[in-house]
Design an enzyme around this catalytic site. Structure first.
Site, PDB file in Angstrom:
ATOM      1  N   ARG A 106      -4.414 -11.119 -23.859  1.00 12.20           N
ATOM      2  CA  ARG A 106      -5.745 -10.944 -23.251  1.00 12.20           C
ATOM      3  C   ARG A 106      -5.617 -10.204 -21.917  1.00 12.20           C
ATOM      4  NH1 ARG A 106      -5.503 -16.182 -25.575  1.00 12.20           N
ATOM      5  NH2 ARG A 106      -7.030 -16.446 -27.259  1.00 12.20           N
ATOM      6  N   ASP A 113     -10.414 -23.051 -27.292  1.00 17.00           N
ATOM      7  CA  ASP A 113      -9.091 -23.679 -27.425  1.00 17.00           C
ATOM      8  C   ASP A 113      -9.251 -25.190 -27.582  1.00 17.00           C
ATOM      9  OD1 ASP A 113      -7.589 -21.091 -26.111  1.00 17.00           O
ATOM     10  OD2 ASP A 113      -9.440 -21.630 -25.092  1.00 17.00           O
ATOM     11  N   ARG A 173     -10.391 -25.860 -31.032  1.00 13.43           N
ATOM     12  CA  ARG A 173      -9.270 -25.719 -31.981  1.00 13.43           C
ATOM     13  C   ARG A 173      -8.377 -26.966 -31.924  1.00 13.43           C
ATOM     14  NH1 ARG A 173      -8.508 -19.410 -30.200  1.00 13.43           N
ATOM     15  NH2 ARG A 173      -9.692 -18.515 -31.932  1.00 13.43           N
ATOM     16  N   HIS A 229      -7.688 -19.232 -20.289  1.00 14.97           N
ATOM     17  CA  HIS A 229      -7.866 -18.993 -21.732  1.00 14.97           C
ATOM     18  C   HIS A 229      -6.853 -17.898 -22.077  1.00 14.97           C
ATOM     19  CE1 HIS A 229      -9.495 -18.121 -25.630  1.00 14.97           C
ATOM     20  NE2 HIS A 229      -9.931 -16.935 -25.278  1.00 14.97           N
TER      21      HIS A 229
HETATM   22  P1  NAD Z   1     -16.178  -5.382 -30.368  1.00 13.74           P
HETATM   23  O1  NAD Z   1     -15.347  -4.154 -30.150  1.00 13.74           O
HETATM   24  O2  NAD Z   1     -16.605  -5.740 -31.740  1.00 13.74           O
HETATM   25  O3  NAD Z   1     -17.493  -5.267 -29.462  1.00 13.74           O
HETATM   26  C1  NAD Z   1     -17.459  -4.869 -28.130  1.00 13.74           C
HETATM   27  C2  NAD Z   1     -18.788  -4.193 -27.837  1.00 13.74           C
HETATM   28  O4  NAD Z   1     -18.842  -3.902 -26.445  1.00 13.74           O
HETATM   29  C3  NAD Z   1     -18.979  -2.863 -28.577  1.00 13.74           C
HETATM   30  O5  NAD Z   1     -20.197  -2.895 -29.293  1.00 13.74           O
HETATM   31  C4  NAD Z   1     -19.008  -1.829 -27.456  1.00 13.74           C
HETATM   32  O6  NAD Z   1     -19.863  -0.725 -27.726  1.00 13.74           O
HETATM   33  C5  NAD Z   1     -19.520  -2.663 -26.304  1.00 13.74           C
HETATM   34  N1  NAD Z   1     -19.211  -2.100 -24.987  1.00 13.74           N
HETATM   35  C6  NAD Z   1     -18.035  -1.627 -24.528  1.00 13.74           C
HETATM   36  N2  NAD Z   1     -18.154  -1.218 -23.253  1.00 13.74           N
HETATM   37  C7  NAD Z   1     -19.444  -1.456 -22.900  1.00 13.74           C
HETATM   38  C8  NAD Z   1     -20.180  -1.246 -21.714  1.00 13.74           C
HETATM   39  N3  NAD Z   1     -19.608  -0.708 -20.619  1.00 13.74           N
HETATM   40  N4  NAD Z   1     -21.491  -1.607 -21.689  1.00 13.74           N
HETATM   41  C9  NAD Z   1     -22.072  -2.140 -22.795  1.00 13.74           C
HETATM   42  N5  NAD Z   1     -21.417  -2.351 -23.942  1.00 13.74           N
HETATM   43  C10 NAD Z   1     -20.116  -2.019 -23.997  1.00 13.74           C
HETATM   44  O7  NAD Z   1     -15.357  -6.573 -29.693  1.00 13.74           O
HETATM   45  P2  NAD Z   1     -15.558  -8.145 -29.990  1.00 13.74           P
HETATM   46  O8  NAD Z   1     -14.637  -8.557 -31.064  1.00 13.74           O
HETATM   47  O9  NAD Z   1     -17.002  -8.420 -30.081  1.00 13.74           O
HETATM   48  O10 NAD Z   1     -14.967  -8.754 -28.629  1.00 13.74           O
HETATM   49  C11 NAD Z   1     -15.678  -8.616 -27.407  1.00 13.74           C
HETATM   50  C12 NAD Z   1     -14.898  -9.299 -26.288  1.00 13.74           C
HETATM   51  O11 NAD Z   1     -14.908 -10.716 -26.516  1.00 13.74           O
HETATM   52  C13 NAD Z   1     -13.419  -8.903 -26.220  1.00 13.74           C
HETATM   53  O12 NAD Z   1     -13.008  -8.741 -24.872  1.00 13.74           O
HETATM   54  C14 NAD Z   1     -12.704 -10.089 -26.851  1.00 13.74           C
HETATM   55  O13 NAD Z   1     -11.357 -10.204 -26.403  1.00 13.74           O
HETATM   56  C15 NAD Z   1     -13.578 -11.206 -26.363  1.00 13.74           C
HETATM   57  N6  NAD Z   1     -13.429 -12.478 -27.083  1.00 13.74           N
HETATM   58  C16 NAD Z   1     -13.436 -13.580 -26.303  1.00 13.74           C
HETATM   59  C17 NAD Z   1     -13.274 -14.823 -26.889  1.00 13.74           C
HETATM   60  C18 NAD Z   1     -13.274 -16.029 -25.989  1.00 13.74           C
HETATM   61  O14 NAD Z   1     -12.848 -17.125 -26.369  1.00 13.74           O
HETATM   62  N7  NAD Z   1     -13.761 -15.883 -24.772  1.00 13.74           N
HETATM   63  C19 NAD Z   1     -13.085 -14.935 -28.276  1.00 13.74           C
HETATM   64  C20 NAD Z   1     -13.117 -13.787 -29.039  1.00 13.74           C
HETATM   65  C21 NAD Z   1     -13.257 -12.537 -28.433  1.00 13.74           C
END
Ligand code: NAD
Length: 318
Positions: free
Chosen positions: A91, A151, A154, A178
């Site tokens: 991450r 987490d 899980r 995380h």
């Molecule tokens: P994804 O690529 O499917 O979606 C990301 C979206 O963000 C895309 O639609 C993209 O166009 C948009 N984007 C990028 N830059 C942008 C900006 N400047 N302004 C507006 N929109 C923007 O990715 P995802 O699988 O949905 O994951 C999103 C984030 O969530 C990642 O950083 C991932 O690591 C995180 N995530 C966190 C957890 C958690 O437990 N917190 C769990 C899963 C994923």
């Protein structure tokens, strides 16, 4: 928080996590209005169309694609915009790219006078929740991250499977970053009110030993495991984000492990990490400071140091 017409939620970044969260909100009836914002306007419009076509099957609400200006009067902005992990990436590898995204979207919200709550989901979530707090200039209670909610879920699921108990009857927290430095707070874990040692002593199920470290490693490495198999994780985090949202919009005072500003605990300060918090209409209403054993304390301090180091190397502090 609650407006006369109901709650408005802005979902910022509607890729896999953001859109699944919006779908979960719709299914659970937690918002009266959902605005979807994405750098890719086409994607936001497509998601809005797809979700709207399910409207005859749920309680009425309004869903539409909009601009950051349209997000400004939301009660809650949930941020899932930015890069996501590829197989083999940690991450923290997403740090520079996603600090820039956070600066852009939170700066944009602030310039339009946003005064709601911010819930950060983008990784590395602890560093970015801290960044969102700094960039928004909102009180820290109003800016939180999803932290270790996933987490913790899980861990409860795996413990429940292992012990043959409903995970809802298990209180066991994952604390800290995380990420790879997180830790399970075994000393405070309770199954039906019993410590793990007491529960095990009274248990007659066959139990291969040792299993506790293995269970935790499965929790810690779950994201990589899923990403290698299907490219991304989104269902459980969307449910976790919806659970936090529910506690906010219904003022439930639920205790959830979110990422929050830590002060006056184990000499920690000016860092965001996952701790159990009371979540209500005003965001983080109380940070619970668990009484940990010595090993857990050392691991939590090391985890907080990892996040703090990332904050200092990220350019957030100027
Ligand atoms: P994804 O690529 O499917 O979606 C990301 C979206 O963000 C895309 O639609 C993209 O166009 C948009 N984007 C990028 N830059 C942008 C900006 N400047 N302004 C507006 N929109 C923007 O990715 P995802 O699988 O949905 O994951 C999103 C984030 O969530 C990642 O950083 C991932 O690591 C995180 N995530 C966190 C957890 C958690 O437990 N917190 C769990 C899963 C994923």
């Amino acid at each position: 928080m609650r407006k006369p017409g109901g709650t408005k939620v802005a979902v910022i970044g509607v890729g896999l996590v953001g859109s699944t969260y919006a779908y979960t909100l719709m299914m659970k009836g937690l918002a009266a209005e959902i605005v979807l914002y994405d750098r890719n306007r086409n994607r936001a419009e497509g998601q809005a169309l797809d979700l709207n076509h399910g409207m005859p099957f749920v309680s009425p609400l309004r869903i539409y694609a909009g601009s950051l200006a349209d997000c400004a009067d939301a009660d809650l902005a949930v941020i899932a915009a930015g890069e996501s992990q590829k197989p083999g990436q940690t991450r923290l590898d997403l740090l520079q790219a996603n600090v820039a995204v956070t600066r852009q979207v939170v700066g944009g919200l602030a310039s339009h006078g946003f005064a709601g709550l911010i819930l950060m989901a983008t990784n590395p979530v602890d560093v970015l929740a801290y960044a969102a707090w700094k960039f928004s200039q909102l009180p820290s209670a109003r800016v939180l991250g999803s932290g270790t909610i996933l987490d913790t879920a899980r861990l409860r699921f795996l413990l429940g499977e292992h012990c043959g108990v409903d995970p809802r009857n298990i209180h066991a927290y994952v604390l800290g970053e995380h990420g790879d430095s997180e830790l399970p707070a075994w000393s405070t874990a309770r199954i039906a009110g019993l410590s793990i040692a007491d529960f095990c002593a009274a248990c007659t199920r066959p139990c291969p030993e040792p299993t506790w470290d293995d269970l935790f490693m499965a929790v810690r490495d779950a994201a990589q495991d899923i990403i290698e198999r299907k490219g991304a994780t989104y269902y459980a985090i969307a449910l976790g984000l919806a659970r936090i949202t529910e506690s906010i919009v219904r003022d439930q005072k639920s205790v959830l492990t979110v990422s929050t500003l830590v002060e006056d605990y184990l000499n920690l300060s000016d860092v965001y990490i996952g701790l159990p918090c009371v979540i209500g209409r005003d965001g983080v209403e109380k940070v619970i400071r668990p009484r940990l054993d010595q090993d857990e304390t050392e691991r939590l301090l090391a985890s907080a140091a990892t996040v703090r180091q990332a904050i200092e190397s990220s350019g957030i502090l100027g």
